[in-house]
Motif scaffolding. Structure first.
Motif, PDB file in Angstrom:
ATOM      1  N   THR A   8       0.833  -1.201   0.000  1.00 56.60           N
ATOM      2  CA  THR A   8       0.000   0.000   0.000  1.00 56.60           C
ATOM      3  C   THR A   8       0.867   1.249   0.000  1.00 56.60           C
ATOM      4  N   SER A   9       0.234   2.366  -0.209  1.00 56.83           N
ATOM      5  CA  SER A   9       0.952   3.648  -0.245  1.00 56.83           C
ATOM      6  C   SER A   9       1.154   4.242   1.134  1.00 56.83           C
TER       7      SER A   9
ATOM      8  N   TYR B  89       1.685  -0.156  -5.703  1.00 58.47           N
ATOM      9  CA  TYR B  89       1.373   0.532  -4.453  1.00 58.47           C
ATOM     10  C   TYR B  89      -0.100   0.920  -4.474  1.00 58.47           C
TER      11      TYR B  89
ATOM     12  N   PRO C 183      -3.538   2.646  -3.645  1.00 56.74           N
ATOM     13  CA  PRO C 183      -3.933   3.938  -3.056  1.00 56.74           C
ATOM     14  C   PRO C 183      -4.854   3.710  -1.859  1.00 56.74           C
TER      15      PRO C 183
ATOM     16  N   ASP D  50      -8.105   5.700   0.677  1.00 60.10           N
ATOM     17  CA  ASP D  50      -9.108   6.759   0.681  1.00 60.10           C
ATOM     18  C   ASP D  50      -8.711   7.852   1.669  1.00 60.10           C
TER      19      ASP D  50
ATOM     20  N   VAL E 233      -7.238   1.060   2.346  1.00 63.78           N
ATOM     21  CA  VAL E 233      -7.176   0.570   0.966  1.00 63.78           C
ATOM     22  C   VAL E 233      -8.499  -0.066   0.563  1.00 63.78           C
TER      23      VAL E 233
ATOM     24  N   ASP F 143      -9.537  -2.773  -5.305  1.00 66.69           N
ATOM     25  CA  ASP F 143      -8.284  -2.341  -5.927  1.00 66.69           C
ATOM     26  C   ASP F 143      -7.224  -3.432  -5.817  1.00 66.69           C
TER      27      ASP F 143
ATOM     28  N   SER G 166       4.165  10.702   4.389  1.00 68.08           N
ATOM     29  CA  SER G 166       3.735  10.055   3.149  1.00 68.08           C
ATOM     30  C   SER G 166       2.329   9.489   3.285  1.00 68.08           C
ATOM     31  N   THR G 167       1.962   9.116   4.522  1.00 72.26           N
ATOM     32  CA  THR G 167       0.608   8.613   4.752  1.00 72.26           C
ATOM     33  C   THR G 167      -0.422   9.703   4.505  1.00 72.26           C
TER      34      THR G 167
ATOM     35  N   ALA H 203      -0.727  10.447   0.875  1.00 71.87           N
ATOM     36  CA  ALA H 203      -1.514   9.418   0.193  1.00 71.87           C
ATOM     37  C   ALA H 203      -3.006   9.570   0.474  1.00 71.87           C
TER      38      ALA H 203
ATOM     39  N   GLY I  22      -4.479  12.343   0.601  1.00 65.19           N
ATOM     40  CA  GLY I  22      -4.947  13.534  -0.087  1.00 65.19           C
ATOM     41  C   GLY I  22      -4.864  14.798   0.729  1.00 65.19           C
TER      42      GLY I  22
END
Length: 379
Positions: A94-95, A117, A119, A121, A126, A130, A332-333, A336, A338
């Protein structure tokens, strides 16, 4: 002092430390030695393995001792990749993984492996669909953390496992470092999880201790060659005193676990409710997440500024992941999820443990209110 940085590391329990000291003083033999002292050390090693296995409801032979969660993640991922590379070189993660997973994947990419990786929400979770779409004939590993170490999001491990039942040749690795003792984790023979990583210092054990669960029948290559310890899979003289202490820490963790978890959730919800009343506070964690982690930001204030402001009040929190906080990079979390970079730079993490109290939460909020009043005019 109020210590709210338990996802980085927990305080060593007094009885756990006493176990370490006693074993270090009285049982100094190498567990690989053939003489009586070696037998005594090996006996304690196997007793510790048995206790950990019993607590997790797995076989003794499925527990392998390591030095840390980072080593466990590296071993699970690289060991699988090396062992199964003749069958395929595609990996899925995962991202929002811990750096130990992301950097392991990056290293394998340099060696010719392909990594997908997934994405997440806006809550950091995850999509199972996906994951299903990402599976390929050459996929050999899926690695998904159970609980995110920065925002506490809980991944749909059981649902992912159900999908992977249709793909029995794919190894399923779960980073359970932040999950153990916090959320249900099924490693029984009926579970689809093949590999799971644990770290002793996250549940009141000593730093430098950990273990990897490897389901019976699953093969992964060793990362270190040597004298054949841990069945030849994890070579190197075992830290018997640290392992015995970790075994005790895990037993204590599971004692009245439901009550401890409920108390952490109560404190977390109280903190989240109170913090949400401040106009310039943004919560990044949700109440659907793990019971011990709250990630939030104060608009216009960098995370490290908040951390040091609290430190002056003898309150210790962190800027998201301890493993990457000193380089002052944006989470980075959160990226990811948004969250805009300008907002993400203000993120801090409060993380609880079973010894955290409501009184500490109240004192934290009192200190926060004072800091908020000082910072509220900053744009």
């Amino acid at each position: 002092m109020i210590y709210f940085d338990n996802s980085a590391t927990t305080k060593v329990d007094d009885s756990v430390l006493e176990t370490f000291v006693q074993v270090s003083q009285k049982m100094n033999g190498n567990p690989s030695s053939l003489h009586r002292l070696g037998d005594l050390a090996d006996g304690l090693l196997q007793q510790s393995r048995k206790q950990i296995a019993s607590l997790l409801k797995v076989k003794d032979s499925e527990i392998y001792f390591t030095s840390s969660g980072t080593e466990g993640d590296n071993w699970a991922i690289k060991g699988t990749a090396i062992e199964k590379m003749r069958y395929g070189k595609h990996l899925i993660t995962t991202s929002v993984e811990h750096p130990a997973v992301k950097e392991s994947m990056a290293q394998l990419e340099q060696l010719g492996f392909k990594v997908t990786y997934l994405p997440v929400d806006e809550t950091g979770v995850v999509s199972v669909s996906d994951l299903r779409k990402a599976l390929r004939p050459d996929t050999v590993l899926v690695s998904v953390m159970a609980v995110n170490n920065e925002v506490g999001s809980i991944q749909p491990i059981d649902e992912i496992g159900e999908v992977l039942r249709e793909y029995p040749s794919i190894h399923f690795h779960v980073d359970a470092v932040q999950a153990v003792g916090k959320i249900p984790l099924d490693l029984s023979s009926s579970s689809r999880i093949d590999l799971a990583t644990f770290s002793g210092h996250k549940f009141h054990g000593l730093k430098g201790t950990g273990f990897l669960y490897i389901k019976h029948g699953r093969k992964i290559a060793p990362l270190m060659s040597g004298g054949g310890q841990e069945g030849g899979r994890r070579n190197g003289t075992e830290n018997v005193a640290g392992i015995a202490a970790m075994s005790r820490a895990l037993r204590l963790l599971f004692d009245q676990q439901e009550q401890k978890t409920a108390n952490q959730r109560l404190i977390r919800d109280y903190l989240m409710d109170e913090l949400s009343k401040y106009p310039k506070v943004q919560l990044f964690s949700t109440k659907k997440g793990a019971p011990h982690i709250i990630c939030f930001g104060l608009q216009g204030i960098r995370g490290e500024v908040s951390v040091h402001a609290f430190e002056k009040e003898d309150i210790f929190i962190s800027t998201t992941s301890a493993c990457s906080s000193r380089n002052k990079t944006t989470s980075s979390t959160l990226s990811a999820m948004g969250v805009p970079e300008k907002t993400a730079t203000g993120a801090v993490r409060v993380s609880l443990t079973d010894t955290s109290t409501m009184e500490e939460a109240r004192q934290f909020l009192t200190a926060f209110d004072a800091l908020y009043q000082n910072f509220k005019d900053i744009k």
